[in-house]
Design a protein around this motif. Structure first.
Motif, mmCIF file in Angstrom:
data_model
loop_
_atom_site.group_PDB
_atom_site.id
_atom_site.type_symbol
_atom_site.label_atom_id
_atom_site.label_comp_id
_atom_site.label_asym_id
_atom_site.label_seq_id
_atom_site.Cartn_x
_atom_site.Cartn_y
_atom_site.Cartn_z
ATOM 1 N N ALA A 116 0.813 -1.219 0.000
ATOM 2 C CA ALA A 116 0.000 0.000 0.000
ATOM 3 C C ALA A 116 0.846 1.269 0.000
ATOM 4 N N GLY A 117 2.165 1.124 -0.153
ATOM 5 C CA GLY A 117 3.028 2.288 -0.097
ATOM 6 C C GLY A 117 3.080 2.853 1.322
ATOM 7 N N GLN A 118 3.206 4.161 1.428
ATOM 8 C CA GLN A 118 3.333 4.789 2.743
ATOM 9 C C GLN A 118 1.972 5.111 3.362
ATOM 10 N N SER A 119 0.918 5.099 2.542
ATOM 11 C CA SER A 119 -0.411 5.406 3.055
ATOM 12 C C SER A 119 -0.945 4.259 3.896
ATOM 13 N N LEU A 120 -1.723 4.602 4.920
ATOM 14 C CA LEU A 120 -2.330 3.571 5.751
ATOM 15 C C LEU A 120 -3.419 2.838 4.972
ATOM 16 N N SER A 121 -3.493 1.537 5.149
ATOM 17 C CA SER A 121 -4.502 0.737 4.461
ATOM 18 C C SER A 121 -5.787 0.712 5.292
ATOM 19 N N LEU A 122 -6.305 1.918 5.564
ATOM 20 C CA LEU A 122 -7.537 2.084 6.325
ATOM 21 C C LEU A 122 -8.405 3.107 5.604
ATOM 22 N N ASP A 123 -9.692 3.049 5.832
ATOM 23 C CA ASP A 123 -10.590 4.039 5.264
ATOM 24 C C ASP A 123 -10.467 5.330 6.082
ATOM 25 N N PHE A 124 -10.027 6.398 5.443
ATOM 26 C CA PHE A 124 -9.725 7.639 6.163
ATOM 27 C C PHE A 124 -10.955 8.185 6.898
ATOM 28 N N ASP A 125 -12.045 8.407 6.168
ATOM 29 C CA ASP A 125 -13.235 9.019 6.770
ATOM 30 C C ASP A 125 -13.764 8.180 7.933
ATOM 31 N N GLU A 126 -13.837 6.890 7.705
ATOM 32 C CA GLU A 126 -14.372 6.001 8.739
ATOM 33 C C GLU A 126 -13.460 5.957 9.968
ATOM 34 N N THR A 127 -12.154 5.926 9.738
ATOM 35 C CA THR A 127 -11.195 5.808 10.834
ATOM 36 C C THR A 127 -11.175 7.048 11.713
ATOM 37 N N VAL A 128 -11.091 8.240 11.085
ATOM 38 C CA VAL A 128 -10.997 9.456 11.894
ATOM 39 C C VAL A 128 -12.301 9.706 12.665
ATOM 40 N N GLU A 129 -13.421 9.337 12.075
ATOM 41 C CA GLU A 129 -14.685 9.492 12.794
ATOM 42 C C GLU A 129 -14.773 8.499 13.961
ATOM 43 N N GLN A 130 -14.323 7.278 13.705
ATOM 44 C CA GLN A 130 -14.361 6.246 14.749
ATOM 45 C C GLN A 130 -13.496 6.635 15.938
ATOM 46 N N TYR A 131 -12.278 7.143 15.674
ATOM 47 C CA TYR A 131 -11.369 7.484 16.774
ATOM 48 C C TYR A 131 -11.829 8.714 17.551
ATOM 49 N N MET A 132 -12.648 9.551 16.941
ATOM 50 C CA MET A 132 -13.241 10.658 17.686
ATOM 51 C C MET A 132 -14.392 10.153 18.557
ATOM 52 N N ASN A 133 -15.272 9.370 17.956
ATOM 53 C CA ASN A 133 -16.487 8.939 18.655
ATOM 54 C C ASN A 133 -16.217 7.968 19.796
ATOM 55 N N ILE A 134 -15.114 7.218 19.706
ATOM 56 C CA ILE A 134 -14.836 6.240 20.761
ATOM 57 C C ILE A 134 -14.619 6.943 22.111
ATOM 58 N N ILE A 135 -14.143 8.192 22.072
ATOM 59 C CA ILE A 135 -13.978 8.975 23.305
ATOM 60 C C ILE A 135 -15.282 9.695 23.654
ATOM 61 N N ILE A 136 -15.861 10.345 22.658
ATOM 62 C CA ILE A 136 -17.076 11.125 22.893
ATOM 63 C C ILE A 136 -18.223 10.257 23.398
ATOM 64 N N ASP A 137 -18.337 9.038 22.852
ATOM 65 C CA ASP A 137 -19.472 8.170 23.181
ATOM 66 C C ASP A 137 -19.264 7.332 24.441
ATOM 67 N N SER A 138 -18.081 7.437 25.049
ATOM 68 C CA SER A 138 -17.817 6.622 26.240
ATOM 69 C C SER A 138 -18.371 7.311 27.492
ATOM 70 N N PRO A 139 -19.348 6.708 28.157
ATOM 71 C CA PRO A 139 -19.912 7.334 29.368
ATOM 72 C C PRO A 139 -18.897 7.433 30.502
ATOM 73 N N LYS A 140 -17.862 6.603 30.481
ATOM 74 C CA LYS A 140 -16.864 6.619 31.556
ATOM 75 C C LYS A 140 -16.132 7.948 31.629
ATOM 76 N N PHE A 141 -15.873 8.563 30.458
ATOM 77 C CA PHE A 141 -15.067 9.780 30.429
ATOM 78 C C PHE A 141 -15.882 11.044 30.725
ATOM 79 N N GLN A 142 -17.189 10.925 30.711
ATOM 80 C CA GLN A 142 -18.037 12.117 30.865
ATOM 81 C C GLN A 142 -17.942 12.745 32.252
ATOM 82 N N LYS A 143 -17.475 11.982 33.220
ATOM 83 C CA LYS A 143 -17.379 12.540 34.581
ATOM 84 C C LYS A 143 -16.077 13.304 34.812
ATOM 85 N N LEU A 144 -15.158 13.255 33.843
ATOM 86 C CA LEU A 144 -13.899 13.992 33.999
ATOM 87 C C LEU A 144 -14.169 15.493 33.965
#
Length: 365
Positions: A319-347
């Motif tokens: 795949a060359g130097q580019s990551l073999s991941l879907d860009f849009d899906e990956t960046v959205e997933q890594y944002m939502n995994i924090i936002i959607d976690s109820p554990k972190f909301q009390k910080l």
């Protein structure tokens, strides 16, 4: 036409199938004498029999006649780049184009290995079950052709590695366990290769080989660290594991080189500490956010001052130097995994973390 190649190929394929000349003659509705003459080059098969032979031997007529052209390295790179581009627009075109290339170039084994490479590094992006099944079946066809006919040890080793990947994606874990040794000994081939280049005073090549091997091994080690932490496999506590990663990161700049892996580690550390130490949980989420921004800004494998000679390796990586991941899906997933976690909301700084993540996410749009 290369008569001797055709004669040798018929003899080779017949023996591979475990047939004698009489058995092959029976399948082709001809005589043993005719088969014998084909295999010695005294007689050529009729043109109508060549497609039948090709199907029987699971190959192409072009390959039987040794007329398939080989792709140059530059041509292969251009084709792989085009395939990755197709994948971002139409996953169906990605698979069908690989299938067409396979049919056209069934004896260009180096090219076929490159096709396997780009399939293996991107197979997870094929979300549709039917399409993924089709791609995996195609991959195993390509593997079969290479393993049956190729004599290059290097290409066969790569092919085997890709086959294991497709076993894993296909859920054939028993095949992996059966065929791989539990405790494989790393013989250090690249170490010896680098030493060989040094012995010939080719310091540039030696540096690139050694760095590339270290880079790949570091990548795998961090992936294995993620696996250990995610599944709570070590007997060590997170309090003991976290310093190990921090020292590894200090030594080899993991956050810069592989932010997509570092984020997973920071997530698990933050998830653990949020129950017992808000300050440390916030500390790890801040590192998570920093890695997230790196990922969004440059969605690729990174280099640094130490790994400054690995660029040639990217030329050989499917795949060359580019990551073999879907860009849009990956960046959205890594944002939502924090936002959607109820554990972190009390910080206490939860809203600030969410705001930072969303700001970074907007840079991807």
């Amino acid at each position: 036409m290369d008569v001797q190649h055709l004669a040798s190929r018929i003899r080779q394929e017949r023996r591979r199938l475990g047939w004698n000349q009489t058995q092959l003659a029976h399948h082709l509705k001809t005589t043993k004498t005719t088969i014998s003459k084909w295999e010695t080059g005294q007689l050529l098969p009729d043109i109508t029999q060549l497609p039948i032979l090709a199907r029987l031997f699971n190959t192409s007529v072009d390959e039987m006649l040794n007329v398939t052209s080989k792709h140059s390295r530059e041509e292969t790179k251009a084709i792989i780049s085009d395939l990755i581009d197709k994948l971002s627009h139409s996953k169906e075109d990605f698979v069908s184009t690989i299938e067409a290339y396979f049919q056209q170039s069934s004896n260009d084994y180096e090219f076929l290995v490159a096709l396997l490479g780009v399939m293996s590094t991107n197979i997870q992006r094929l979300k549709q079950d039917a399409l993924r099944d089709k791609a995996i079946a195609l991959a195993f066809e390509i593997v079969h052709i290479i393993e049956t006919n190729c004599t290059s040890t290097s290409l066969l080793r790569k092919t085997y590695g890709y086959k294991v990947t497709f076993w894993y994606v296909n859920g054939e874990f028993d095949q992996i366990i059966e065929h791989l040794s539990d405790y494989e000994v790393n013989l250090g081939e690249n170490l010896l290769l680098g030493s060989a280049y040094l012995a010939q005073d080719d310091r540039e090549k030696a540096t690139s080989i050694i760095q590339s091997d270290m880079y790949q091994n570091l990548n795998l080690m961090v992936q294995e660290f993620v696996l250990l932490v995610a599944h709570e496999l070590p007997h060590l506590s997170v309090e003991e594991l976290a310093p190990k990663y921090e020292y590894l990161n200090l030594a080899f700049n993991i956050d810069q080189l592989f932010p997509f892996l570092a984020m997973q580690i920071y997530y698990y550390f933050a998830e653990y500490y949020v129950e017992i130490d808000d300050t440390k949980a916030q500390h790890f989420l801040e590192h998570y956010t920093t890695c997230y921004e790196r990922l969004v800004i440059d969605f690729s494998f990174q280099t640094d001052a130490f790994f400054d000679a690995v660029e040639p390796w990217f030329e050989h990586f499917p795949a060359g130097q580019s990551l073999s991941l879907d860009f849009d899906e990956t960046v959205e997933q890594y944002m939502n995994i924090i936002i959607d976690s109820p554990k972190f909301q009390k910080l206490s700084n939860y809203e600030e973390i969410v705001s930072q993540l969303k700001q970074v996410y907007r840079k991807s749009m």
